[in-house]
Structures are given as C-alpha cells and as structure tokens.
Design an enzyme around this catalytic site. Sequence first.
Site, PDB file in Angstrom:
ATOM      1  N   ALA A  54       0.839  -1.206   0.000  1.00  0.00           N
ATOM      2  CA  ALA A  54       0.000   0.000   0.000  1.00  0.00           C
ATOM      3  C   ALA A  54       0.871   1.251   0.000  1.00  0.00           C
ATOM      4  CB  ALA A  54      -0.931   0.004   1.210  1.00  0.00           C
ATOM      5  N   GLY A  56       4.570   0.553   0.790  1.00  0.00           N
ATOM      6  CA  GLY A  56       5.895  -0.019   0.589  1.00  0.00           C
ATOM      7  C   GLY A  56       6.240  -0.151  -0.880  1.00  0.00           C
ATOM      8  N   TYR A 167      -3.989  10.203  13.386  1.00  0.00           N
ATOM      9  CA  TYR A 167      -2.805   9.346  13.389  1.00  0.00           C
ATOM     10  C   TYR A 167      -2.271   9.172  14.808  1.00  0.00           C
ATOM     11  CZ  TYR A 167       2.022   7.834  12.858  1.00  0.00           C
ATOM     12  OH  TYR A 167       3.211   7.156  12.999  1.00  0.00           O
ATOM     13  N   VAL A 211       9.969  14.834   5.477  1.00  0.00           N
ATOM     14  CA  VAL A 211      10.520  16.113   5.057  1.00  0.00           C
ATOM     15  C   VAL A 211      11.947  15.999   4.504  1.00  0.00           C
ATOM     16  CG1 VAL A 211      11.329  16.713   7.377  1.00  0.00           C
ATOM     17  CG2 VAL A 211      10.810  18.517   5.761  1.00  0.00           C
ATOM     18  N   ASN A 228       6.221  24.734   6.201  1.00  0.00           N
ATOM     19  CA  ASN A 228       4.960  25.036   6.877  1.00  0.00           C
ATOM     20  C   ASN A 228       5.251  25.813   8.153  1.00  0.00           C
ATOM     21  OD1 ASN A 228       3.191  23.513   5.068  1.00  0.00           O
ATOM     22  ND2 ASN A 228       4.218  21.716   5.879  1.00  0.00           N
ATOM     23  N   ARG A 296       0.775  23.398   9.639  1.00  0.00           N
ATOM     24  CA  ARG A 296      -0.162  22.313   9.374  1.00  0.00           C
ATOM     25  C   ARG A 296      -0.984  21.942  10.608  1.00  0.00           C
ATOM     26  NH1 ARG A 296       2.980  17.518   6.308  1.00  0.00           N
ATOM     27  NH2 ARG A 296       3.649  17.222   8.465  1.00  0.00           N
ATOM     28  N   ASP A 299       0.080  19.252  13.641  1.00  0.00           N
ATOM     29  CA  ASP A 299       1.515  19.204  13.913  1.00  0.00           C
ATOM     30  C   ASP A 299       1.828  19.804  15.284  1.00  0.00           C
ATOM     31  OD1 ASP A 299       2.359  17.915  11.682  1.00  0.00           O
ATOM     32  OD2 ASP A 299       3.097  19.684  10.635  1.00  0.00           O
TER      33      ASP A 299
END
Length: 345
Positions: A54, A56, A167, A211, A228, A296, A299
Amino acid sequence: MAPLNQTTSNPILNVLKDTQYTWLVTGAAGFIGSNLCFFLLENNQRVIGFDNFATGLEHNIKDLRASSFSKNFEFVHGDIRNLESCTKACSGVDFVLHQAALGSVPRSIADPLTSHAVNVDGFINMLKAAVDSKVKRFVYASSSSVYGDSPELPKVEARTGNVLSPYAATKAINELYASVFQKTYGLSCVGLRYFNVFGPRQDPNGQYAAVIPRWTAALLDNKAITVNGDGTTSRDFCYIENVVQANVASALSPNLPNTHVALNVAFGQQTSLLDLIGQLGQLLQVTPQIQHGPFRNGDVLHSLANTSLATSLISYTPKYSFEEGLKLAVPWYVANHAQLSVNAR
C-alpha cells in the site's frame, strides 16, 4: 540498491552471533521495515517479510530476494487487516517487529477511517496472531505524536498530552491495546516512539513523504522548498540505524519488566527546519529556495526526546547524530534520485 551497512556497539545484539531466530517484519517493503530485514539477514537471522505494498516499494523486496542471504528470507504478500493472513505470517515466529501502518498526520486527517482500519484494526489482528503463535516478544512502531499538546521538553515516556490528530490517536490506542494484551494474555510488548526517522530507502515521493527525503529531492530538481510555518519549528531527527538497533535490542533485551513499556527512540537533539535546510544546502552545494505556507493542522511546534529509559532497559546507545546520519543519507539520495524519480511515475 545495496543494503545499508549497519553496525552497532549495543551488547545485546551480540546474541545474534550465537543464535538464529525467526523474525516477522511487517511493513517489510517500507523504509524502516526493509532496513530491519537487511540488518537481520546480514546477521544470519531467518526473516519473514509481510507487506501489501500500500505504501511499501516492491523493489525493496526484490533487493532482498536478490541478496546473497535470500535463502533465509521469505515474503508473505498480505494485509494486516486480514486476521488469517496475520496468523499465517506469525506461524513459527520468535519475534515480531511490527512496522506496518499508514503514517502521516495529514493523511490521517484527510482519511481517518482508513488510518484507523490499518493502524488499529490491523494492529489488534497482529497482537492476536502473535498470542496464538506464542511469539517471544512483540515490538511495534509507536510515535512521538502521542505526546500531543504537552509542552514539556524533552519528552519523557510517563508524561503525555492530548493527541492532536487521528494518526496520533491510533498510536495511543496501539499502546493501550499492547498493555492490555500483555496483562491479559502474557504477550511481552514493547512500543517504540519514533522521532522523525530518516535515512536510506526512505521514499521522497508522494504528498505524505517525510521532510528530509522530500526536500532533498526538491533541491536536486532545483525546486523550491515549502516550509509550513516560519521554519523555527524543531524536530529530533533520528538516523535509521539507531532505530534498527532499538528494534532488535527491544526484542532481545533481558532487562524489560513484566509490564508493557513504551520507549523513546531518537538521538536527543533539536534541529529547526531552517537549520535542516541550511545543512542540506551545504551537503548538496546548492542555495535553497524557500517558500512558506501555513502551519499544518495536527503538527506540534517542537519535539525533543529523553532516551534514558531506553538506555537503561535495552542498552540503547544511538550511534549516529543527526549531522552524521545526514552525511550518510544525502549521498544515498543523490545516488538513487534518478531511479526513485522513475519509480514515482
């Protein structure tokens, strides 16, 4: 691509010289998972890789199959959201290194249901399969995102704040379930709270790329870097070899308590995004073009880990600082930039 040459002074890893174990690495086609597979195979361990591609990359598995130690490698193409696949992959396994997940705070905000299905439902499937297969220890990827809005620096495992994204919530739930499974079923579990891991085999492509590889690729393509916020945001960047050491040492350590533990895995150094850009520019010998965007949602402003608990329990001694790791990672990105760009098309 040649495998990462990983050496470490952690005394716990000397166990690998004398005993061949069977390891299940989920997310084996991904960045951290593939590096774990290479390290274990290079140390004469038997490895089962598990991935559904998905996120990888198939060429990571092809590299493993083409290596000189491929006889000790088996690949299972499956999805952790399927309990039967998890059970099959866990059969006969000594240790599980569970890396499979959908990463990225922005991705989870855009699609919280899929993040939950993979990161939580898939996680429980793996726990259940590990219990049924009587594995010795279950080591899994948690995240520094569980610290949420806690302003305390450096981050200490016992004190977390309110999570700021779906997440982060999935990783906090993982830690809760791992604790419950250890108490209820006796499954030894260790969560590793990663702090901004980087290094070879990290994909710079896609909107959710980390990043360092993304900005390195932009500089190689003479494109502007988008920051950001104002760039003073800081992170505790951790080179991949330190993370490999922490995973394997967590599986083998005899010093862990009989309760679930979560450990910080980082180097223990703050680096601002502007400092990162400056160092990338120096290594690549370019002058970065910077454009700023809004900070963002989800974050955190600053991140820095206290790693003393990992040192005491698994003899974690990160070998590479951020600067040393960057000097190793950037040449890899330069050497593989053309191929990675082709793979992205």
